[in-house]
Structure formats: C-alpha cells, structure tokens
Design an enzyme around this catalytic site. Structure first.
Site, mmCIF file in Angstrom:
data_model
loop_
_atom_site.group_PDB
_atom_site.id
_atom_site.type_symbol
_atom_site.label_atom_id
_atom_site.label_comp_id
_atom_site.label_asym_id
_atom_site.label_seq_id
_atom_site.Cartn_x
_atom_site.Cartn_y
_atom_site.Cartn_z
ATOM 1 N N TYR A 83 2.920 -1.569 4.493
ATOM 2 C CA TYR A 83 2.051 -3.034 4.311
ATOM 3 C C TYR A 83 4.003 -4.034 4.420
ATOM 4 C CZ TYR A 83 -2.097 -1.574 4.031
ATOM 5 O OH TYR A 83 -3.051 -1.398 3.809
ATOM 6 N N TRP A 87 -17.453 0.304 0.813
ATOM 7 C CA TRP A 87 -17.742 -0.911 0.757
ATOM 8 C C TRP A 87 -18.000 -2.202 1.530
ATOM 9 C CZ3 TRP A 87 -13.241 0.354 -3.042
ATOM 10 C CH2 TRP A 87 -13.576 1.538 -3.897
ATOM 11 N N HIS A 143 -9.937 9.236 3.584
ATOM 12 C CA HIS A 143 -10.280 8.472 3.094
ATOM 13 C C HIS A 143 -10.054 8.201 1.579
ATOM 14 C CE1 HIS A 143 -8.190 4.732 3.952
ATOM 15 N NE2 HIS A 143 -8.305 3.594 2.796
ATOM 16 N N GLU A 169 -4.019 8.713 1.968
ATOM 17 C CA GLU A 169 -2.722 8.588 1.638
ATOM 18 C C GLU A 169 -2.764 9.215 0.053
ATOM 19 O OE1 GLU A 169 -2.928 4.397 0.602
ATOM 20 O OE2 GLU A 169 -2.098 3.560 1.681
ATOM 21 N N LYS A 228 -13.834 -9.223 2.955
ATOM 22 C CA LYS A 228 -13.156 -9.184 1.894
ATOM 23 C C LYS A 228 -12.520 -10.186 1.176
ATOM 24 C CE LYS A 228 -11.638 -6.190 -2.518
ATOM 25 N NZ LYS A 228 -10.337 -5.557 -2.868
ATOM 26 N N ASP A 229 -11.723 -10.821 -0.156
ATOM 27 C CA ASP A 229 -11.665 -12.099 -0.380
ATOM 28 C C ASP A 229 -10.514 -11.820 -0.682
ATOM 29 O OD1 ASP A 229 -10.906 -14.954 -0.784
ATOM 30 O OD2 ASP A 229 -11.736 -14.323 -2.624
ATOM 31 N N ALA A 234 1.697 -4.680 -0.232
ATOM 32 C CA ALA A 234 0.559 -3.163 -0.596
ATOM 33 C C ALA A 234 -0.578 -3.174 -0.789
ATOM 34 C CB ALA A 234 1.773 -1.986 -1.212
ATOM 35 N N GLU A 271 -2.553 3.193 9.625
ATOM 36 C CA GLU A 271 -3.314 1.529 8.636
ATOM 37 C C GLU A 271 -1.526 0.562 8.145
ATOM 38 O OE1 GLU A 271 -5.513 2.580 5.508
ATOM 39 O OE2 GLU A 271 -4.056 1.257 4.098
#
Ligand code: MG
Length: 328
Positions: free
Chosen positions: A225, A67, A130, A163, A290-291, A257, A251
């Site tokens: 996170y 992406w 990933h 993950e 990315k937004d 998260a 990460e």
C-alpha cells in the site's frame, strides 16, 4: 445487363476492399489477453506465456466477496476488460467473517461467476482464498473442487492464502500449509499457476525465497500500500527476485494499508516503476463502492459496470488511467 453489373460491381468491390482493410488494420487488442498469452508458467523469477516470453498482467481485485458481491458478474468484469483494459481480475473469496466457512455454496457460486465472466471476457482470473488465518481442510475442499472443474482453462490462477498474519511463521506454518493445499490442487491440475501468500500480510517474500516450495509454476505474493510501504519493501522484493523466485502483486493500493488515508500518487508512481522494471504483474485493490479511499468506485456505482468518471474515486481514476496505457 453488362452495364447493370458494372454499376453494382464497383460499390460492392469497394465495400469488400474496405472490409479486408479493416481486418488487416484491426488493433492488436482485438485479440484477448488469454488468446495472446495462453498458458502461463514460471521460469526462473519470471512468469512466462505460452511462447516462453515474460508476461506482465495488470488488473483489478474485486473486494471481499461477502461484502461486495454485486461486482462478481459478467457485466462488471466485461466492462473492466473493455473500458479499464484489464488483463486479469481477482476474486477475493472471503473465508471468515461470513464467508466460505459459514456459506460455502454462496462463496463457491461467486468464484464460479468470476471464472465464467473471465472466460467470456478473455482475461485471466485469480481465485484468491481471502484469509488471514489458515483453514487448510476447507481450503483443500474448495480448491479441489475448483481445480477439478476448471484446471484445464488457461485463464485460471490459484491464490492459496491471501495474507498470513505475522504469527504464522514461514517454515513451521505458512510453508507446510501451501505444501498441503497446493498438493491437493496438483492432484487435479498439474500445471496452472499458483500464487502463494507470504508471512506478515504477504510482505516477507524474501523469507519465502530462502526455502521456496517444491512445486513447479509457483509464484509468491507481494502486497503493498503506497501510503504505508516504500523503499524497504521494494528492497525485500528485490532480494526475493535475486534469489530466483517469481513474485506476483495480487493486491496493492494507492492509500495506507488500512485502505484509507488518501491517495499517495508520488509513491504509487515509484511502485509502478518497480513493477515495470521487474516485469511484475499487479492488481489494484479494489473494485468496490465502499466509502474508503482505496475503493475504485464511489458509493452507489452500478454492479453492472458502465461507470462514468463521476462515479469513479480519485484512486480509481488514477488506476484506470494507467491501465488504459498498458499492453495486455
Ligand atoms: Mg491445468
């Protein structure tokens, strides 16, 4: 003639002295992280460098490779080394959702580009499979190829399963997967560091530590996170360390998260203290335009680096500022 010589000799000698002085007083950062630390290994619950000293790497994770492939190149990674002071970069090689399972050549090329860039910049590189669901045959093919070609490089670190989802139990699913895939890696590369994902999105490091893997030079993945994970996750990490395994934060984010929700600077600060106290290594999620709040860059930021402050997100600024204060 004699006078001419004296006339020229003085400035030449002065210039020479200046050059020598500059070499003596050159900053330690002239040495790259890989030149300084060399081959990494695991001793007890620490990652150690070629001198046997505990080492903490700090850096950035690239975003899902399918992406945001525009940052998987030399210019972007060299910029992160020079301006963000990273000592490690992570290539998040996508498996599903249009990743390796569908386009193995394209994804392999991205892994190769990240490795080549990390070698040129003198930083470590994590090749991260990933995935949330296991694909042991594809992972074995992928890592056998990486290990046979790059396993001699001190830069290379393997991450075999990003993950694992909660339905994949450590004892019956995640652990056997790692035993199989790391076995394939070890047949090609007997020694480079491997980081093994842990159950429940790489949070159950304490469960993995109860029955660790049988290979040397293996650390266990911890993800957090700051907006979602707090003291109870730090307690799980402390338990794992007390059981004698090494942990590697491949990460983490300043946000919730799900990658959004704004920056939790206060909780991020608590996590940084935990990382420093326990000599952990960490990579922030993520190099992306990315937004969303966890993306370090704002939409449209160049794939070639050179980012000015007005192209860096609030999260990215906080992370960059910290990285620039750390030794590498
Ligand atoms: Mg090796």
């Amino acid at each position: 003639m004699d006078r001419m010589l004296r006339r020229w000799a003085r400035p030449v000698m002065a210039a020479l002295a200046m050059v020598l002085l500059m070499q003596v007083s050159a900053p330690a950062s002239a040495e790259t992280p890989v030149e300084r630390h060399g081959r990494l290994s695991v001793q007890g619950n620490r990652i150690v460098d070629q001198h046997g000293a505990p080492v903490s790497l700090h850096g950035m994770s690239l975003f899902w490779s399918q992406w945001q492939p525009q940052y998987y190149n030399r210019d972007a990674i060299q910029w992160l080394a020079d301006d963000w002071n990273i000592s490690v970069i992570r290539a998040a090689i996508a498996v599903h959702a249009g990743g390796y399972m569908e386009h193995p050549e394209a994804e392999m090329a991205r892994a190769e580009a990240a490795i080549d860039a990390a070698v040129a910049a003198g930083v470590y590189v994590i090749i991260d499979w990933h995935a949330h669901d296991p694909e042991p045959e594809a992972a074995s093919r992928f890592f056998a190829s990486i290990a046979s070609r790059y396993g001699d490089l001190p830069n290379l670190i393997y991450e075999t399963w990003n993950e694992p989802l909660p339905q994949y139990d450590w004892a019956t699913s995640v652990r056997p997967y790692h035993e199989a895939v790391i076995g394939v890696i070890r047949a090609q590369d007997p020694d480079n560091l491997v980081i093994a994902g842990t159950p429940r999105w790489s949070q159950d490091v304490d469960i993995a530590a109860e029955t660790p893997l049988t290979f040397d030079n293996v650390a266990y993945t911890l993800h957090f996170y700051a907006g979602s994970h707090r003291g109870d996750l730090r307690a799980k990490a402390a338990t794992a360390l007390s059981k004698g395994v090494a942990i590697f934060v491949t990460e983490w984010g300043t946000t919730n998260a799900d990658g959004d929700g704004g920056v939790d600077a206060a909780e991020t600060e608590l996590w940084w203290r935990f990382i420093a106290d326990n000599q952990l290594s960490d990579l922030n999620w993520s190099v992306a335009d990315k937004d969303e709040a966890s993306a370090a860059l704002l939409p449209g930021a160049s794939g070639q680096g050179g980012w000015t402050l007005d192209q860096i997100s609030p999260s990215g600024r906080l992370v960059r500022e910290r990285l620039r204060t750390l030794d590498r």
